[in-house]
Write a protein that holds these residues in place. Sequence first.
Motif, mmCIF file in Angstrom:
data_model
loop_
_atom_site.group_PDB
_atom_site.id
_atom_site.type_symbol
_atom_site.label_atom_id
_atom_site.label_comp_id
_atom_site.label_asym_id
_atom_site.label_seq_id
_atom_site.Cartn_x
_atom_site.Cartn_y
_atom_site.Cartn_z
ATOM 1 N N LYS A 1 21.790 -23.219 -14.879
ATOM 2 C CA LYS A 1 21.084 -22.501 -15.940
ATOM 3 C C LYS A 1 21.010 -23.275 -17.254
ATOM 4 N N GLY A 2 21.150 -24.581 -17.177
ATOM 5 C CA GLY A 2 21.060 -25.382 -18.390
ATOM 6 C C GLY A 2 20.651 -26.802 -18.075
ATOM 7 N N HIS A 3 20.462 -27.572 -19.121
ATOM 8 C CA HIS A 3 20.086 -28.977 -18.970
ATOM 9 C C HIS A 3 21.321 -29.815 -19.267
ATOM 10 N N TYR A 4 21.814 -30.514 -18.250
ATOM 11 C CA TYR A 4 23.051 -31.283 -18.373
ATOM 12 C C TYR A 4 22.800 -32.777 -18.183
ATOM 13 N N GLU A 5 23.556 -33.565 -18.922
ATOM 14 C CA GLU A 5 23.547 -35.013 -18.741
ATOM 15 C C GLU A 5 24.809 -35.411 -17.994
ATOM 16 N N VAL A 6 24.817 -36.608 -17.453
ATOM 17 C CA VAL A 6 25.974 -37.070 -16.686
ATOM 18 C C VAL A 6 26.366 -38.478 -17.107
ATOM 19 N N LYS A 7 27.653 -38.717 -17.083
ATOM 20 C CA LYS A 7 28.195 -40.046 -17.363
ATOM 21 C C LYS A 7 29.114 -40.441 -16.205
ATOM 22 N N PHE A 8 28.809 -41.582 -15.594
ATOM 23 C CA PHE A 8 29.675 -42.165 -14.587
ATOM 24 C C PHE A 8 30.487 -43.278 -15.256
ATOM 25 N N VAL A 9 31.800 -43.173 -15.197
ATOM 26 C CA VAL A 9 32.675 -44.192 -15.781
ATOM 27 C C VAL A 9 33.340 -44.943 -14.634
ATOM 28 N N VAL A 10 33.013 -46.227 -14.526
ATOM 29 C CA VAL A 10 33.507 -47.043 -13.413
ATOM 30 C C VAL A 10 34.385 -48.156 -13.970
ATOM 31 N N GLU A 11 35.581 -48.264 -13.434
ATOM 32 C CA GLU A 11 36.531 -49.267 -13.934
ATOM 33 C C GLU A 11 36.789 -50.329 -12.869
ATOM 34 N N SER A 12 36.688 -51.583 -13.267
ATOM 35 C CA SER A 12 37.022 -52.711 -12.402
ATOM 36 C C SER A 12 38.052 -53.576 -13.111
ATOM 37 N N SER A 13 38.394 -54.676 -12.507
ATOM 38 C CA SER A 13 39.349 -55.593 -13.128
ATOM 39 C C SER A 13 38.786 -56.212 -14.404
ATOM 40 N N LEU A 14 37.468 -56.121 -14.598
ATOM 41 C CA LEU A 14 36.823 -56.680 -15.793
ATOM 42 C C LEU A 14 36.682 -55.660 -16.923
ATOM 43 N N GLY A 15 37.042 -54.411 -16.650
ATOM 44 C CA GLY A 15 36.942 -53.375 -17.673
ATOM 45 C C GLY A 15 36.126 -52.186 -17.197
ATOM 46 N N LYS A 16 35.740 -51.321 -18.133
ATOM 47 C CA LYS A 16 35.005 -50.106 -17.806
ATOM 48 C C LYS A 16 33.515 -50.257 -18.102
ATOM 49 N N VAL A 17 32.708 -49.674 -17.231
ATOM 50 C CA VAL A 17 31.265 -49.602 -17.440
ATOM 51 C C VAL A 17 30.864 -48.131 -17.382
ATOM 52 N N GLU A 18 30.069 -47.688 -18.361
ATOM 53 C CA GLU A 18 29.570 -46.325 -18.387
ATOM 54 C C GLU A 18 28.085 -46.334 -18.030
ATOM 55 N N VAL A 19 27.724 -45.487 -17.072
ATOM 56 C CA VAL A 19 26.332 -45.380 -16.646
ATOM 57 C C VAL A 19 25.890 -43.938 -16.884
ATOM 58 N N ASP A 20 24.872 -43.751 -17.728
ATOM 59 C CA ASP A 20 24.447 -42.429 -18.156
ATOM 60 C C ASP A 20 23.053 -42.088 -17.640
ATOM 61 N N TYR A 21 22.878 -40.828 -17.259
ATOM 62 C CA TYR A 21 21.576 -40.318 -16.843
ATOM 63 C C TYR A 21 21.230 -39.098 -17.676
ATOM 64 N N ALA A 22 19.929 -38.948 -17.964
ATOM 65 C CA ALA A 22 19.472 -37.918 -18.898
ATOM 66 C C ALA A 22 19.657 -36.510 -18.368
ATOM 67 N N SER A 23 19.676 -36.339 -17.056
ATOM 68 C CA SER A 23 19.874 -34.996 -16.519
ATOM 69 C C SER A 23 20.624 -35.058 -15.196
ATOM 70 N N PHE A 24 21.281 -33.942 -14.896
ATOM 71 C CA PHE A 24 22.107 -33.842 -13.691
ATOM 72 C C PHE A 24 22.104 -32.390 -13.235
ATOM 73 N N ASN A 25 21.768 -32.185 -11.976
ATOM 74 C CA ASN A 25 21.761 -30.835 -11.427
ATOM 75 C C ASN A 25 22.162 -30.883 -9.961
ATOM 76 N N VAL A 26 22.992 -29.922 -9.562
ATOM 77 C CA VAL A 26 23.360 -29.777 -8.157
ATOM 78 C C VAL A 26 22.773 -28.460 -7.659
ATOM 79 N N GLU A 27 21.937 -28.524 -6.635
ATOM 80 C CA GLU A 27 21.302 -27.322 -6.106
ATOM 81 C C GLU A 27 22.292 -26.475 -5.310
ATOM 82 N N ASN A 28 21.863 -25.332 -4.821
ATOM 83 C CA ASN A 28 22.770 -24.386 -4.185
ATOM 84 C C ASN A 28 23.109 -24.784 -2.751
ATOM 85 N N VAL A 29 23.980 -24.001 -2.130
ATOM 86 C CA VAL A 29 24.472 -24.332 -0.789
ATOM 87 C C VAL A 29 23.342 -24.285 0.238
ATOM 88 N N THR A 30 22.353 -23.402 0.035
ATOM 89 C CA THR A 30 21.213 -23.327 0.950
ATOM 90 C C THR A 30 20.477 -24.657 1.015
#
Length: 271
Positions: free
Chosen positions: A147-176
């Motif tokens: 019921k809203g507009h959500y953004e998402v941030k993926f934070v991935v860490e490797s031996s070289l440090g952290k990388v953040e990958v952002d997307y403008a919207s994120f939605n998970v549909e229902n079980v059906t």
Amino acid sequence: MFSHRTLSFLVLAVFMVEELSALTTDIFSLIDRIDNRGVLTKGQQNRILNLTPDQNGKVRLHKDCKAINRFEAASSGIYIIQPSGSVPFVVYCDMDTKGGGWVVLQRVSKNSATPFARHWNAYKYTFGNMEHDHWLGNEYAHRITKKGHYEVKFVVESSLGKVEVDYASFNVENVTNKYKLRLGSPIGNSESYDYLTNFDKTGSSDNMMFSARDEDNDRDARNCADVIGGGWWFNQCSNVYFNDHQIHWQGICDDCLSATILIRPSFENCK
């Protein structure tokens, strides 16, 4: 006989005990209504951060972590939230990552003590340690984002440090619809790490249904969740996947150290 002063004190004391007893009962009643309370230890139940009643003696629940952190004064930790039309459930709120107000959907580290090779029904709801590696649950991700507009941030860490990958919207549909993932465009510099949407359609997770070891919804001849060892929005075994055996994001790291998925309302909700 009691003096008037003593009698007044006793009446006040009885009133305070009754009020405290009623308040304690209300808090325990709320805890009993938490849909995923079984994932919490007794110690974690005691560390829920928004059980303090307001001036009317009521515990006020918010729809997500951003609403809790409206004035950016809240601490990271376990909170109860209640999206519109949902029963209450607990989440871990990250109030420290850029701007705060993030709901943690997943936190996983290499060789985690929390196994991610689980069945479909396990991925519907919360498993793991809410304060460490865990999966919040597809059903709860759907309830938050429907019921809203959500953004998402993926934070991935490797031996070289952290990388953040952002997307403008994120939605998970229902079980059906098998908790199909809907992603918006990558934001800013994240475009160079975009392996979830337009970079490679055979590996893209966008518009894919969720798969688990006993629920094969990918486009590969194999069951990718069974091959790789964890549930995910697989396409043809994909360019990105997070589990305790291997955390992989093409272009960042093949065998990453940790990964976190964070969501919060975007500014679109304010328009």
